[in-house]
Design a protein around this motif. Sequence first.
Motif, PDB file in Angstrom:
ATOM      1  N   THR A  96       0.799  -1.226   0.000  1.00  0.00           N
ATOM      2  CA  THR A  96       0.000   0.000   0.000  1.00  0.00           C
ATOM      3  C   THR A  96       0.832   1.276   0.000  1.00  0.00           C
ATOM      4  OG1 THR A  96      -0.127  -0.176   2.412  1.00  0.00           O
ATOM      5  CG2 THR A  96      -1.968  -1.100   1.132  1.00  0.00           C
ATOM      6  N   PHE A 117      -2.478  -7.579  -2.568  1.00  0.00           N
ATOM      7  CA  PHE A 117      -2.973  -6.378  -3.243  1.00  0.00           C
ATOM      8  C   PHE A 117      -1.828  -5.382  -3.376  1.00  0.00           C
ATOM      9  CE2 PHE A 117      -4.020  -1.958  -2.172  1.00  0.00           C
ATOM     10  CZ  PHE A 117      -4.655  -1.583  -3.348  1.00  0.00           C
ATOM     11  N   SER A 119      -1.280  -1.303  -5.031  1.00  0.00           N
ATOM     12  CA  SER A 119      -1.744  -0.131  -5.788  1.00  0.00           C
ATOM     13  C   SER A 119      -0.561   0.680  -6.301  1.00  0.00           C
ATOM     14  CB  SER A 119      -2.647   0.748  -4.909  1.00  0.00           C
ATOM     15  OG  SER A 119      -1.971   1.114  -3.717  1.00  0.00           O
ATOM     16  N   TYR A 126      -4.958   4.474  -3.314  1.00  0.00           N
ATOM     17  CA  TYR A 126      -6.105   3.858  -2.642  1.00  0.00           C
ATOM     18  C   TYR A 126      -5.681   2.533  -2.013  1.00  0.00           C
ATOM     19  CZ  TYR A 126      -6.781   0.235  -6.216  1.00  0.00           C
ATOM     20  OH  TYR A 126      -6.617  -0.853  -7.039  1.00  0.00           O
ATOM     21  N   SER A 128      -7.258  -1.258  -1.378  1.00  0.00           N
ATOM     22  CA  SER A 128      -8.341  -2.191  -1.678  1.00  0.00           C
ATOM     23  C   SER A 128      -8.811  -2.899  -0.405  1.00  0.00           C
ATOM     24  CB  SER A 128      -7.885  -3.225  -2.700  1.00  0.00           C
ATOM     25  OG  SER A 128      -8.892  -4.195  -2.903  1.00  0.00           O
ATOM     26  N   LYS A 129     -10.097  -3.208  -0.371  1.00  0.00           N
ATOM     27  CA  LYS A 129     -10.659  -4.028   0.711  1.00  0.00           C
ATOM     28  C   LYS A 129     -11.016  -5.420   0.193  1.00  0.00           C
ATOM     29  CE  LYS A 129     -11.136   0.356   1.951  1.00  0.00           C
ATOM     30  NZ  LYS A 129     -10.712   1.414   1.009  1.00  0.00           N
ATOM     31  N   ASN A 130     -10.805  -5.627  -1.089  1.00  0.00           N
ATOM     32  CA  ASN A 130     -11.203  -6.879  -1.735  1.00  0.00           C
ATOM     33  C   ASN A 130      -9.989  -7.775  -1.960  1.00  0.00           C
ATOM     34  OD1 ASN A 130     -13.959  -6.034  -2.001  1.00  0.00           O
ATOM     35  ND2 ASN A 130     -13.321  -4.731  -3.718  1.00  0.00           N
ATOM     36  N   TYR A 131      -9.582  -8.449  -0.922  1.00  0.00           N
ATOM     37  CA  TYR A 131      -8.488  -9.406  -1.028  1.00  0.00           C
ATOM     38  C   TYR A 131      -8.776 -10.532  -0.042  1.00  0.00           C
ATOM     39  CZ  TYR A 131      -6.969  -6.627   2.982  1.00  0.00           C
ATOM     40  OH  TYR A 131      -6.928  -5.958   4.164  1.00  0.00           O
ATOM     41  N   ASP A 283      -8.164   8.533  -2.750  1.00  0.00           N
ATOM     42  CA  ASP A 283      -9.579   8.188  -2.616  1.00  0.00           C
ATOM     43  C   ASP A 283     -10.072   8.650  -1.253  1.00  0.00           C
ATOM     44  OD1 ASP A 283      -9.351   6.988  -5.069  1.00  0.00           O
ATOM     45  OD2 ASP A 283     -10.178   5.054  -4.435  1.00  0.00           O
ATOM     46  N   ASP A 286      -9.994   6.582   1.909  1.00  0.00           N
ATOM     47  CA  ASP A 286      -8.682   6.109   2.358  1.00  0.00           C
ATOM     48  C   ASP A 286      -7.763   7.245   2.798  1.00  0.00           C
ATOM     49  OD1 ASP A 286      -9.386   3.442   1.695  1.00  0.00           O
ATOM     50  OD2 ASP A 286      -8.829   3.791  -0.391  1.00  0.00           O
TER      51      ASP A 286
END
Length: 353
Positions: A96, A117, A119, A126, A128-131, A283, A286
């Motif tokens: 991140t 993840f 970025s 940003y 991600s919360k989708n991992y 974002d 975040d």
Amino acid sequence: MKIYNFNAGPSILPKKVIKKSAQSVINYNQTGLSLLEISHRSDDFLNILDKTTDLVKRIMNLSDDYIILFLQGGATLQFSMIPYNLMKKRAAYLDTGIWAFNAIKEAENFGEVKVLFSSKKEKYTYISKNYKIPNEADYFHCTSNNTIIGTQMKTFPKTTIPIVCDMSSDIFSRELNFREFDLIYASAQKNISSSGMTIVIINKKIIGKIKRSIPSYLDYRIHMKNNRIFNTPNVFSIYTSMLTLEWIESKGGLSYLEQENEKKAKMLYEEIDRNHLFENKIDKEDRSNMNVTFFLKKKELEKKFNRIWKKENIIGLEGHRSIGGYRASIYNALPLKSVQFLIEIMREFERKI
């Protein structure tokens, strides 16, 4: 002369902490010795060490299942110490920011690193919360706040494997269930103390499961067995940490500080979004409450703006050398009035342009 200190680290500390630390350098606790001269094996220092440890546990609501270490080498050394002590075969990491990326590179020396993840291609704007965290990993590593780019994890995942978190730039800034983490580490030069010391908070149950030979200083078990004093520690930084933690308690603890930090961040982000000269590239969900990054939409205006804020005794507003722009680090000890003053400067600059 009033100074408005937005340095990212070493950063602003409470004035009363600085004053008492300075006094201790002359004469610690009426001993006739400087704090810099007392033995790290003396009762004077052992009292400091125990009190600092108790304060960390009390403020973070941690049980005696956790050991608190005060080590050297910064968070950077922990990038290696963690996999040395915890990685059998593989670990899971979030990429991140630059420091998270550096932690990944160090961990790759010890085994397989699964990056869940990243970025990086999006310039870390940003999180991600989708991992999905693999259950077969030895631990999951994340960075709660990314100082350089200005992002912050607002929530943390649930998992059955140990959670390791680098909280260097937002530790003690908000309420969290710290018992959900198995290892927390933070270099001291942000919300805690002077540079040269790193707090490492470890759930004892995760230590001692690795069979490899580990150099003594890098082995958490050695520090535990030696009552947290395997080598001469940074006495001054630990003492200053104690004073800062006392200040946190006197303010009302993490609940109060979280409210104040949210208030400061909200004001500054609202001005950045309103002011037609500036922009924030993160974002919104975040955005960091500790490190607010922003840019002039017209780069040619930078010299003019720089002259204005520097003339007004604002320091540390330059963005990190890797991305440029501006960064206002609004740590615990930065008063609301400093943020208000910066906003006034930004508005005045807008009126003149």
